[in-house]
Motif scaffolding. Structure first.
Motif, PDB file in Angstrom:
ATOM      1  N   ASN A  47       0.810  -1.220   0.000  1.00  0.00           N
ATOM      2  CA  ASN A  47       0.000   0.000   0.000  1.00  0.00           C
ATOM      3  C   ASN A  47       0.846   1.274   0.000  1.00  0.00           C
ATOM      4  O   ASN A  47       0.476   2.274   0.617  1.00  0.00           O
ATOM      5  CB  ASN A  47      -0.931   0.019   1.226  1.00  0.00           C
ATOM      6  CG  ASN A  47      -1.934  -1.113   1.217  1.00  0.00           C
ATOM      7  OD1 ASN A  47      -2.481  -1.437   0.169  1.00  0.00           O
ATOM      8  ND2 ASN A  47      -2.163  -1.714   2.370  1.00  0.00           N
ATOM      9  N   LYS A  48       1.970   1.255  -0.729  1.00  0.00           N
ATOM     10  CA  LYS A  48       2.862   2.418  -0.668  1.00  0.00           C
ATOM     11  C   LYS A  48       2.250   3.652  -1.313  1.00  0.00           C
ATOM     12  O   LYS A  48       2.524   4.772  -0.887  1.00  0.00           O
ATOM     13  CB  LYS A  48       4.217   2.101  -1.293  1.00  0.00           C
ATOM     14  CG  LYS A  48       4.178   1.655  -2.750  1.00  0.00           C
ATOM     15  CD  LYS A  48       5.573   1.237  -3.190  1.00  0.00           C
ATOM     16  CE  LYS A  48       5.558   0.668  -4.596  1.00  0.00           C
ATOM     17  NZ  LYS A  48       6.904   0.191  -4.999  1.00  0.00           N
ATOM     18  N   TRP A  49       1.404   3.482  -2.322  1.00  0.00           N
ATOM     19  CA  TRP A  49       0.769   4.640  -2.948  1.00  0.00           C
ATOM     20  C   TRP A  49      -0.318   5.207  -2.050  1.00  0.00           C
ATOM     21  O   TRP A  49      -0.539   6.428  -2.021  1.00  0.00           O
ATOM     22  CB  TRP A  49       0.206   4.270  -4.324  1.00  0.00           C
ATOM     23  CG  TRP A  49       1.295   3.923  -5.295  1.00  0.00           C
ATOM     24  CD1 TRP A  49       1.621   2.676  -5.748  1.00  0.00           C
ATOM     25  CD2 TRP A  49       2.223   4.826  -5.890  1.00  0.00           C
ATOM     26  NE1 TRP A  49       2.696   2.745  -6.599  1.00  0.00           N
ATOM     27  CE2 TRP A  49       3.090   4.055  -6.714  1.00  0.00           C
ATOM     28  CE3 TRP A  49       2.417   6.206  -5.829  1.00  0.00           C
ATOM     29  CZ2 TRP A  49       4.125   4.611  -7.456  1.00  0.00           C
ATOM     30  CZ3 TRP A  49       3.452   6.769  -6.567  1.00  0.00           C
ATOM     31  CH2 TRP A  49       4.282   5.984  -7.368  1.00  0.00           C
ATOM     32  N   LEU A  84       1.564   7.106   0.442  1.00  0.00           N
ATOM     33  CA  LEU A  84       1.971   8.392  -0.124  1.00  0.00           C
ATOM     34  C   LEU A  84       0.842   9.417  -0.003  1.00  0.00           C
ATOM     35  O   LEU A  84       1.088  10.586   0.314  1.00  0.00           O
ATOM     36  CB  LEU A  84       2.363   8.223  -1.592  1.00  0.00           C
ATOM     37  CG  LEU A  84       2.767   9.506  -2.334  1.00  0.00           C
ATOM     38  CD1 LEU A  84       4.048  10.088  -1.725  1.00  0.00           C
ATOM     39  CD2 LEU A  84       2.972   9.235  -3.828  1.00  0.00           C
ATOM     40  N   ALA A  85      -0.394   8.970  -0.237  1.00  0.00           N
ATOM     41  CA  ALA A  85      -1.534   9.888  -0.113  1.00  0.00           C
ATOM     42  C   ALA A  85      -1.645  10.437   1.304  1.00  0.00           C
ATOM     43  O   ALA A  85      -1.929  11.630   1.507  1.00  0.00           O
ATOM     44  CB  ALA A  85      -2.821   9.167  -0.510  1.00  0.00           C
ATOM     45  N   ILE A  86      -1.414   9.576   2.300  1.00  0.00           N
ATOM     46  CA  ILE A  86      -1.434  10.032   3.697  1.00  0.00           C
ATOM     47  C   ILE A  86      -0.296  11.006   3.949  1.00  0.00           C
ATOM     48  O   ILE A  86      -0.474  12.065   4.566  1.00  0.00           O
ATOM     49  CB  ILE A  86      -1.319   8.823   4.652  1.00  0.00           C
ATOM     50  CG1 ILE A  86      -2.486   7.854   4.455  1.00  0.00           C
ATOM     51  CG2 ILE A  86      -1.248   9.300   6.111  1.00  0.00           C
ATOM     52  CD1 ILE A  86      -2.320   6.547   5.200  1.00  0.00           C
ATOM     53  N   ILE A 137       9.100   9.188   1.799  1.00  0.00           N
ATOM     54  CA  ILE A 137       9.000   8.934   0.361  1.00  0.00           C
ATOM     55  C   ILE A 137      10.231   8.173  -0.120  1.00  0.00           C
ATOM     56  O   ILE A 137      10.127   7.199  -0.881  1.00  0.00           O
ATOM     57  CB  ILE A 137       8.837  10.260  -0.414  1.00  0.00           C
ATOM     58  CG1 ILE A 137       7.448  10.846  -0.180  1.00  0.00           C
ATOM     59  CG2 ILE A 137       9.048  10.035  -1.924  1.00  0.00           C
ATOM     60  CD1 ILE A 137       7.239  12.222  -0.777  1.00  0.00           C
ATOM     61  N   GLN A 138      11.405   8.596   0.323  1.00  0.00           N
ATOM     62  CA  GLN A 138      12.647   7.893  -0.049  1.00  0.00           C
ATOM     63  C   GLN A 138      12.606   6.445   0.419  1.00  0.00           C
ATOM     64  O   GLN A 138      13.060   5.544  -0.282  1.00  0.00           O
ATOM     65  CB  GLN A 138      13.853   8.603   0.588  1.00  0.00           C
ATOM     66  CG  GLN A 138      14.192   9.950  -0.014  1.00  0.00           C
ATOM     67  CD  GLN A 138      15.491   9.911  -0.810  1.00  0.00           C
ATOM     68  OE1 GLN A 138      15.757   8.953  -1.519  1.00  0.00           O
ATOM     69  NE2 GLN A 138      16.281  10.962  -0.687  1.00  0.00           N
ATOM     70  N   ASN A 190      11.070   8.905  -8.311  1.00  0.00           N
ATOM     71  CA  ASN A 190      10.967  10.161  -9.053  1.00  0.00           C
ATOM     72  C   ASN A 190       9.505  10.570  -9.221  1.00  0.00           C
ATOM     73  O   ASN A 190       9.152  11.754  -9.116  1.00  0.00           O
ATOM     74  CB  ASN A 190      11.627  10.027 -10.427  1.00  0.00           C
ATOM     75  CG  ASN A 190      13.125   9.837 -10.319  1.00  0.00           C
ATOM     76  OD1 ASN A 190      13.732  10.165  -9.302  1.00  0.00           O
ATOM     77  ND2 ASN A 190      13.726   9.289 -11.365  1.00  0.00           N
ATOM     78  N   MET A 191       8.641   9.588  -9.489  1.00  0.00           N
ATOM     79  CA  MET A 191       7.213   9.882  -9.642  1.00  0.00           C
ATOM     80  C   MET A 191       6.618  10.354  -8.317  1.00  0.00           C
ATOM     81  O   MET A 191       5.823  11.303  -8.279  1.00  0.00           O
ATOM     82  CB  MET A 191       6.478   8.633 -10.137  1.00  0.00           C
ATOM     83  CG  MET A 191       4.999   8.869 -10.413  1.00  0.00           C
ATOM     84  SD  MET A 191       4.186   7.418 -11.129  1.00  0.00           S
ATOM     85  CE  MET A 191       5.014   7.360 -12.721  1.00  0.00           C
ATOM     86  N   ALA A 192       7.033   9.710  -7.214  1.00  0.00           N
ATOM     87  CA  ALA A 192       6.513  10.097  -5.896  1.00  0.00           C
ATOM     88  C   ALA A 192       6.944  11.522  -5.542  1.00  0.00           C
ATOM     89  O   ALA A 192       6.134  12.314  -5.036  1.00  0.00           O
ATOM     90  CB  ALA A 192       7.010   9.112  -4.835  1.00  0.00           C
TER      91      ALA A 192
END
Length: 470
Positions: free
Chosen positions: A6-8, A11-13, A122-123, A133-135
């Motif tokens: 659930n990394k994406w 990312l939203a959180i 993020i890293q 890079n996208m994140a």
């Protein structure tokens, strides 16, 4: 390394923090007249509603980044978001202007605690270069959207009577999102490895807080007071403490004593140049938004609500170009950023030459659309170039330095360009033309720095080894 589950969603959180913290830099701009009227206070006090947030935000960013390294990124993110939500509510309930100024300061401190953690997480969540890079691109897009939303929502809430004293909603809007982010961060985010092998550098914190606090506070007072005796003394104190801080941190870095600021970060030339890009870019951008808020309402006679609606065109341009930039960045590299900067310059030049006359009001959406197109090509990628040579164990620190320079440049840009703007207006001169011309010069410097950055051999996305903290 953190798990990829659930990394994406994670990312939203994570991105809720930059969204809310940046919105609150800009959301007050359009609401300042309503706040001044509510409290029957002076211009200097209403300006402190903005600058007190920037002082708290900027002064503690590096400390917040280092705290995440020592005590855990999830823990510092969650506590930062909790106190940001609490102080937002307190800002909305403030009964006096002085209470509002104080709560805004602590709101800024809370933002400084959570923001550096986002860059590090993020890293850690995105170890693969393309996804990382996208994140980071989404992080940059969030910053741009937040600045535009701040301008829009400030005018929207101040211009509509949803409740009595409707401007207070500019702070209350943070509360439900903040509560959700706190709960979700506790449940879904994973804690990072903590550094328990060495002591937290409290001496470094004290020196840096004193230096930055003296510098940023004096810069925020200069537009109103000029180079008064108080401001001159504060600038001198800042210079002395910065010198002592650098000597102290450099010595600790050489002895591997876990300094607050690992000075080997500045051995990376690309990192230094990106910091200069950030300094001039955000100095121009933030002063431009302030000048627009004043010019649109006071010179062109546009009310706060309509002024805020115009900035939706900036947002449309930003979203379009940032999506396109995702696909073109790997192919065009820094050339894409330079092209974006040129579009922003074109927009500012057109505004500078025409927006002293109400006859050109109908062109404002076009001007802001062009500005947004340029901003969207440039802003989301700056952070990538800042952190691409930084190993993950120093990402929080580097992110803190990056964000500190970003917020410092906001205060510096508003102080320098804003001071010229208001002073020339008082003297009966064309302050708008002069100040906007200065913003154009800033962006020309950004384009030149980006070109110089493109000539470095270390602009690939490889990782350079920096000596680890012991």
């Amino acid at each position: 390394m953190m798990k990829n589950t659930n990394k994406w969603f994670a990312l939203a959180i994570i991105l809720v923090a930059p969204l809310l913290s940046v919105i609150d830099v800009y959301i007050v701009n359009m609401a300042l007249p309503a706040i001044k009227e509510q409290y029957l206070t002076s211009n200097s006090n209403t300006e402190l509603v903005i600058s007190s947030y920037l002082v708290g935000y900027c002064v503690f960013l590096v400390t917040g980044g280092r705290a995440g390294d020592f005590f855990g990124r999830k823990k510092m993110y969650t506590w930062g978001m909790f106190f940001f939500t609490l102080t937002s509510a307190l800002c909305g309930w403030s009964l006096t202007i002085y209470a509002l100024i104080a709560f805004r300061f602590f709101q800024g401190v809370s933002a400084a605690i959570m923001i550096p953690q986002t860059l590090t997480m993020i890293q850690l969540y995105f170890s693969e270069a393309k996804e990382r890079n996208m994140a980071f691109g989404f992080f940059g897009i969030t910053l741009g959207i937040a600045s535009i939303m701040g301008q829009y929502l400030g005018g929207f809430f101040a211009g509509n009577a949803f409740i009595e004293e409707s401007w207070r909603l500019i702070f209350f809007i943070n509360v439900p999102l903040g509560i959700i982010a706190v709960i979700f961060s506790i449940i879904f985010l994973q804690e990072s490895k903590q550094n328990n092998e060495s002591k937290f550098d409290l001496t470094g914190v004290w020196l840096l807080v004193t230096a930055l606090g003296s510098l940023i506070y004096s810069l925020t007072k200069i537009p109103e007071d000029g180079l008064s005796t108080e401001n001159t003394i504060l600038l001198a104190i800042a210079g002395v403490f910065f010198f002592i801080f650098w000597k102290n941190q450099h010595a600790k870095t050489k002895k591997e004593k876990a300094p607050l600021l690992n000075t080997t970060l500045f051995d990376i030339k690309s990192f230094n140049f990106v910091l200069l890009v950030v300094l001039f870019f955000f100095g121009a951008h933030n002063s431009y938004l302030l000048i627009c808020a004043v010019q649109f309402q006071h010179k062109l006679g546009i009310n706060a609500l309509v002024s805020s609606e115009y900035f939706t065109f900036n947002g449309i341009g930003f979203l379009i170009s940032s999506m396109i930039a995702f696909k073109l960045l790997n192919k065009m590299g820094i050339k894409l950023l330079i092209a974006g900067c040129i579009l922003m310059i074109i927009s500012l030049v057109m505004q500078t030459l025409t927006l002293h006359d109400k006859a050109f009001i109908s062109y404002i959406p076009v001007y802001l659309l062009i500005y947004g197109l340029g901003q969207g090509a440039l802003l989301p990628s700056i952070l990538n170039y800042a952190l691409k040579k930084i190993p993950s164990q120093h990402a929080g620190l580097a992110g803190g330095v990056y964000s500190t320079v970003q917020q410092f440049s906001s205060a510096l840009g508003i102080s320098v360009i804003g001071s010229v703007f208001f002073y020339t207006l008082k003297q009966g001169m064309d302050g708008y033309f002069i100040a906007m011309s200065m913003a154009v010069v800033y962006l020309v410097l950004v384009a030149l720095l980006l070109y110089r950055l493109s000539l470095f051999s270390d602009t690939s996305l490889s990782v350079e080894t920096i000596k680890n903290d012991k």
